[in-house]
Design a protein around this motif. Structure first.
Motif, short mmCIF file in Angstrom:
data_model
loop_
_atom_site.label_atom_id
_atom_site.label_comp_id
_atom_site.label_asym_id
_atom_site.label_seq_id
_atom_site.Cartn_x
_atom_site.Cartn_y
_atom_site.Cartn_z
N GLY A 448 13.89 -4.52 -2.34
CA GLY A 448 13.97 -3.35 -1.45
C GLY A 448 13.11 -3.52 -0.21
O GLY A 448 13.53 -3.14 0.90
N PHE A 449 11.90 -4.06 -0.36
CA PHE A 449 11.03 -4.27 0.80
C PHE A 449 11.64 -5.29 1.76
O PHE A 449 11.52 -5.15 2.99
N LYS A 450 12.30 -6.31 1.22
CA LYS A 450 12.91 -7.33 2.07
C LYS A 450 14.10 -6.75 2.82
O LYS A 450 14.28 -7.03 4.02
N GLU A 451 14.92 -5.95 2.13
CA GLU A 451 16.09 -5.37 2.80
C GLU A 451 15.68 -4.36 3.86
O GLU A 451 16.37 -4.22 4.88
N ARG A 452 14.58 -3.67 3.67
CA ARG A 452 14.12 -2.65 4.64
C ARG A 452 13.14 -3.21 5.67
O ARG A 452 12.63 -2.45 6.49
N ASN A 453 12.84 -4.51 5.61
CA ASN A 453 11.94 -5.17 6.58
C ASN A 453 10.56 -4.48 6.63
O ASN A 453 10.03 -4.18 7.70
N ILE A 454 10.01 -4.20 5.47
CA ILE A 454 8.73 -3.49 5.40
C ILE A 454 7.61 -4.31 6.03
O ILE A 454 6.76 -3.78 6.78
N ASN A 455 7.59 -5.61 5.76
CA ASN A 455 6.52 -6.46 6.29
C ASN A 455 6.54 -6.48 7.81
O ASN A 455 5.50 -6.36 8.47
N GLN A 456 7.74 -6.61 8.39
CA GLN A 456 7.84 -6.64 9.84
C GLN A 456 7.43 -5.30 10.46
O GLN A 456 6.71 -5.26 11.46
N LYS A 457 7.87 -4.21 9.86
CA LYS A 457 7.51 -2.89 10.39
C LYS A 457 6.01 -2.65 10.29
O LYS A 457 5.40 -2.07 11.19
N LEU A 458 5.40 -3.13 9.22
CA LEU A 458 3.96 -2.96 9.05
C LEU A 458 3.19 -3.78 10.09
O LEU A 458 2.18 -3.31 10.64
N THR A 459 3.66 -4.99 10.37
CA THR A 459 3.02 -5.83 11.38
C THR A 459 3.09 -5.18 12.75
O THR A 459 2.11 -5.20 13.53
N GLU A 460 4.23 -4.58 13.09
CA GLU A 460 4.38 -3.91 14.39
C GLU A 460 3.44 -2.71 14.50
O GLU A 460 2.85 -2.47 15.56
N LEU A 461 3.28 -1.98 13.40
CA LEU A 461 2.39 -0.82 13.42
C LEU A 461 0.93 -1.26 13.55
O LEU A 461 0.12 -0.60 14.23
N GLU A 478 4.76 7.89 8.98
CA GLU A 478 5.43 8.76 8.01
C GLU A 478 6.79 8.19 7.60
O GLU A 478 7.17 8.22 6.43
N THR A 479 7.52 7.65 8.57
CA THR A 479 8.81 7.04 8.26
C THR A 479 8.64 5.84 7.33
O THR A 479 9.39 5.66 6.36
N LEU A 480 7.63 5.01 7.62
CA LEU A 480 7.37 3.85 6.77
C LEU A 480 7.00 4.29 5.36
O LEU A 480 7.49 3.71 4.36
N ASP A 481 6.17 5.31 5.24
CA ASP A 481 5.78 5.79 3.90
C ASP A 481 6.98 6.33 3.14
O ASP A 481 7.09 6.11 1.92
N ASN A 482 7.88 7.03 3.80
CA ASN A 482 9.08 7.54 3.13
C ASN A 482 9.96 6.41 2.63
O ASN A 482 10.54 6.49 1.54
N ILE A 483 10.08 5.34 3.41
CA ILE A 483 10.90 4.20 2.99
C ILE A 483 10.28 3.53 1.76
O ILE A 483 10.98 3.22 0.78
N VAL A 484 8.96 3.32 1.80
CA VAL A 484 8.28 2.70 0.66
C VAL A 484 8.41 3.57 -0.58
O VAL A 484 8.66 3.09 -1.70
N GLU A 485 8.29 4.88 -0.41
CA GLU A 485 8.43 5.81 -1.53
C GLU A 485 9.83 5.72 -2.14
O GLU A 485 9.99 5.67 -3.37
N ALA A 771 -2.08 -3.06 0.25
CA ALA A 771 -3.45 -2.95 0.78
C ALA A 771 -3.43 -2.80 2.30
O ALA A 771 -4.19 -2.01 2.87
N ARG A 772 -2.54 -3.55 2.96
CA ARG A 772 -2.41 -3.45 4.42
C ARG A 772 -1.94 -2.05 4.82
O ARG A 772 -2.42 -1.47 5.79
N LYS A 773 -0.98 -1.51 4.07
CA LYS A 773 -0.46 -0.18 4.39
C LYS A 773 -1.55 0.89 4.22
O LYS A 773 -1.70 1.77 5.09
N LEU A 774 -2.33 0.80 3.16
CA LEU A 774 -3.39 1.79 2.95
C LEU A 774 -4.51 1.61 3.97
O LEU A 774 -5.11 2.60 4.43
N SER A 775 -4.82 0.37 4.35
CA SER A 775 -5.85 0.13 5.37
C SER A 775 -5.44 0.72 6.70
O SER A 775 -6.27 1.29 7.44
#
Length: 825
Positions: A448-461, A478-485, A771-775
């Motif tokens: 799911g994280f790979k399909e939603r590009n979570i790592n890339q979105k987190l790097t941009e943020l 908030e959008t990123l948190d909703n996707i992860v949820e 950990a990166r998301k919470l930081s």
């Protein structure tokens, strides 16, 4: 395909090969034309078939106009296709195939489901009589069942009847159970072996009262003819009540009486009327000897009627309501006892005939006759009880030779108040202690994280992070948190399937249940019923039983009878087989030096053994545990107490109490006057820094206790030195915390419980990403909206005390929010 024609897969080898070749050619042509997947073609074929079935002669599509509830009612009312075939149906199946007349056999089989009486209990396959359906139960409903079990045999180590009764109680949602003809000498058994302990499954709340002939106990062993029992389950088992039995000590009836609430008290009675029978050990002769020894001018039936009617009349005179579960051994409509119960001083009528007036009920004994006193079992309720529905269930050969009776009654008419049912979840789908489940969950999260590009979105943020955060940054976070949820919740829903725990699992029991299922499937096919041949073949292939598909009908019938009998015995031995299965896994893990698996299996064995042991201990030492709050009492200004039992008034009372309780801090000196102006709401001013450094000069009117607190704050800050608290969360911080936390801790209104984060801690890449998301949240201050929501849980400090100012309030925060607070502060 005509369902009565033998499927090619059940034919000989040559026929199978020829048919397979034709099917491959057809599928190839079909695939080349439609370019659709198999599932799409099946759906299209089903829609086409349904359309043809619903079209009239002129091609007009019929609109039935049924809503969802009506359709469910029709489905529940139809003949159940997955019921076990009766012995008579099996005989007619064999007869039809021998004579080559499967169509006649099928028609006769259908007729036998409604007209057969006599033979054995298995021969009597009859439909439900009455509007009640056990598959549905209302929230404001108490379900009562009565049955003649023809003996319980509690002294047996594993009883198939007890196991079946456990399943029925839980599956049908029975609250009150009345048993007749228990045929047990309870004085000959150890005190801990009673009906409640035998029917209890796990931590079920259940209590029982029984009655049997206690006048003749010499040299009778464990068997004692006759006997009655009443069982209360779940919420009813925790209500204050008293119990008793008939004054003759013959076990003619026993009862539970609930304590009156709002002027409403109810007595649940189970009674067994005698019928004439020979033999010194029969129930009828027990009563006859009692009559003779006391020189009474009566007979067993009249004595039973007199004792029962006198006792019920006394209860009714005190204003109690009565539910009588009875095997009357006479017609429940026009029998002598029924007429007496319907008199004005008692006002009780049989429930099934009350909801189906003007109709003559079916025979309730398997040898009963529709011409005589066939309907001899029933449940009588007083007229002041609100009856919702009632029915006679089909014969169940595993439970006895009488048809069970089930009724639904309104809760308030029984208890005088609402009965709020708290149903805690038995298990979560995600359990980090089970490697198979955890690995499946982690795989789905990674996908799911790979399909939603979570790592890339987190790097941009991270590249555009600032403090304080911009409005755009907050929205993106908030959008990123909703996707992860969403990804985490979806992964939990798909990580495993939870099956109903009707028995303690072991491969041996599962194999024989699968065999029964396959043979029943085959019998339905041979009976000419519609079956899905593809699913049948695949199921047989997965279980390695493909050879059974080509077995003749006679062999299938014989195998079904043997398999069903063997399965019944194995289900009774399921606890032992479960333990044996786990010990085999443990020995195999030790022999192959798989230490991790051996440790896990040991923990399962130890946990299951301790759970069973402590369940019995807690039932004795903690008879009344602190319950969930289902009512609150509010003290009024005039000294009176008002009780609230509905949802909205309870929530309003709790809100007012919590607002007052959590607002008491505003009365502290630091939240008023000049101190509050200097420190502010968040204590982020220069005055706050001076307090830490010990240089703060307080206003002249500052309270001396506040000054002591300031001195202590400065002392702690000085001991801390010049170090700083890092608000950045590392991968090591994340894994160290979550691998040691208790997974069963309640949290998270959003549903992302501790198990999610604990499972992710076993994967380095996902742990680093979380950990990166919470930081990013702690560094920028852009917290998710779900962190601002919590669940207030109210608990009783003292069991049974519901005063709103005596309740303990606990606020459940989001699991990751709780983690950040503990790590930083």
């Amino acid at each position: 395909m005509d369902p009565r024609q033998p499927l090619p897969s059940f034919a000989r080898e040559a026929e199978v090969s020829h048919h397979s070749q034709r099917q491959r050619e057809y599928k190839s042509n079909r695939r080349s034309k439609t370019k659709k997947k198999k599932s799409a073609r099946r759906a299209q074929q089903f829609r086409a078939t349904t359309t043809r079935r619903n079209n009239g002669a002129g091609g007009r599509k019929l609109d039935n106009g049924l809503d969802t509830d009506s359709m469910r009612q029709l489905i529940a009312d139809r003949t159940r296709q997955r019921d076990d075939p009766s012995n008579r149906e099996l005989e007619e199946l064999l007869e039809g195939h021998r004579s080559g007349r499967p169509e006649q056999q099928t028609r006769r089989s259908e007729q036998s489901t409604t007209t057969s009486q006599g033979g054995t209990v298995s021969d009597n396959k009859v439909p439900v009589y009455g509007p009640l359906r056990v598959s549905r139960k209302g929230h404001e409903t108490i379900r009562v069942m009565s049955m003649n079990v023809n003996g319980l045999s509690l002294w047996l180590h594993n009883s198939t009847k007890i196991e079946r009764l456990k399943h029925v109680l839980r599956d049908y949602g029975i609250d009150v159970l009345g048993l007749q003809e228990t045929n047990t000498n309870f004085r000959g058994l150890k005190p801990s072996l009673n009906i409640a302990s035998s029917l209890r499954r796990g931590d079920d709340r259940i209590t029982s009262v029984h009655a049997h002939n206690t006048r003749e106990l010499n040299n009778i062993g464990n068997f004692q003819a006759g006997g009655t029992a009443v069982v209360l389950r779940e919420e009813l088992a925790g209500l204050p009540s008293n119990r008793g039995q008939d004054g003759t000590e013959l076990g003619m009836f026993c009862w539970f009486r609930t304590e009156p609430t709002n002027g409403v008290g109810t007595v649940f009675v189970s009674a067994y009327a005698p019928c004439r029978s020979e033999g010194v050990g029969t129930y009828y002769q027990h009563i006859m000897r009692y009559i003779q020894s006391n020189q009474l001018d009566t007979n067993p039936k009249d004595l039973f009627r007199r004792e029962l009617v006198a006792t019920i009349k006394e209860w009714r005179a005190h204003g109690d309501r009565v539910v009588l579960m009875m095997d009357a051994n006479e017609n429940v409509v026009d029998g002598e006892l029924s007429k007496r119960l319907a008199a004005n001083d008692i006002s009780m009528r049989e429930a099934v005939h009350r909801v189906m007036p003007g109709q003559k009920g079916p025979p309730t004994h398997f040898r009963g006759s529709t011409k005589g006193n066939g309907t001899i079992d029933g449940i009588w309720v007083s007229d002041d009880i609100e009856l919702i529905s009632a029915c006679y269930l089909p014969f169940d050969p595993d439970l006895g030779d009488h048809r069970p009776v089930v009724i639904d009654v309104q809760v308030r008419s029984i208890l005088g108040t609402s009965l709020c049912r708290i149903v805690p979840p038995k298990a979560r789908k995600l359990n980090s202690k089970v490697p198979r489940v955890r690995d499946r969950y982690l795989a789905l999260v990674r996908k799911g994280f790979k399909e939603r590009n979570i790592n890339q979105k987190l790097t941009e943020l991270e590249a555009q992070a600032t403090f304080p955060p911009t409005d755009q940054m907050i929205a993106q976070m908030e959008t990123l948190d909703n996707i992860v949820e969403d990804v985490m919740l979806h992964a939990e829903s798909k990580c495993r399937v939870i099956y109903p725990a009707h028995y303690e699992f072991s491969p041996a029991v599962q194999l024989w249940l699968d065999k029964c299922h396959l043979l029943k499937w085959l019998l339905r096919y041979h009976q000419g019923r519609k079956v899905n041949s593809g699913n049948l073949r695949r199921f047989a292939k997965r279980r390695g039983l493909e050879g059974w598909l080509r077995s003749p009908v006679q062999e299938v019938v014989d195998m079904y009878k043997r398999t069903k009998e063997q399965t019944r015995h194995l289900l009774a031995d399921a606890p032992y087989l479960r333990k044996h299965f786990l010990h085999e896994k443990l020995n195999d893990a030790i022999a192959n030096e798989r230490e991790a698996e051996a440790t896990r299996v040991k923990a399962i064995l130890k946990g299951e053994a301790q759970r069973k042991c402590w369940q019995g201990i807690k039932r004795v030492t903690k008879a009344r545990e602190v319950m969930s709050v289902t009512r609150v009492e509010v003290l009024q200004e005039d000294g009176t107490v008002v009780e609230h039992t509905e949802k909205e008034p309870i929530e309003e009372a709790l809100k007012n109490e919590l607002r007052t309780r959590f607002g008491r801090a505003t009365s502290a000196p630091i939240c008023q006057g000049a101190l509050f102006e200097l420190l502010g709401t968040y204590a982020d001013t220069d005055a706050a820094v001076e307090i830490l450094e010990g240089t703060f000069v307080p206003p002249p009117d500052t309270d001396h206790r506040t000054l002591l607190i300031f001195e202590e704050i400065a002392s702690i800050w000085a001991k801390r030195g010049e170090g700083e608290v890092s608000i950045a969360i590392s991968q090591d911080d994340y894994q160290y915390y979550w691998k040691r936390i208790k997974e069963r801790t309640s949290s998270s209104l959003s549903g992302i419980h501790f198990g999610h984060y604990k499972s992710i801690a076993h994967d380095d890449d996902l742990s680093k990403l979380m950990a990166r998301k919470l930081s990013l949240t702690t560094l920028t201050g852009a917290s998710p909206e779900r962190w601002a929501r919590g669940l207030s849980v109210m608990l009783e400090k003292i069991a049974g005390v519901a005063m709103v100012n005596k309740l303990r309030a606990i606020l459940l925060l989001e699991a990751d929010f709780n983690f950040c607070n503990k790590l930083i502060f």
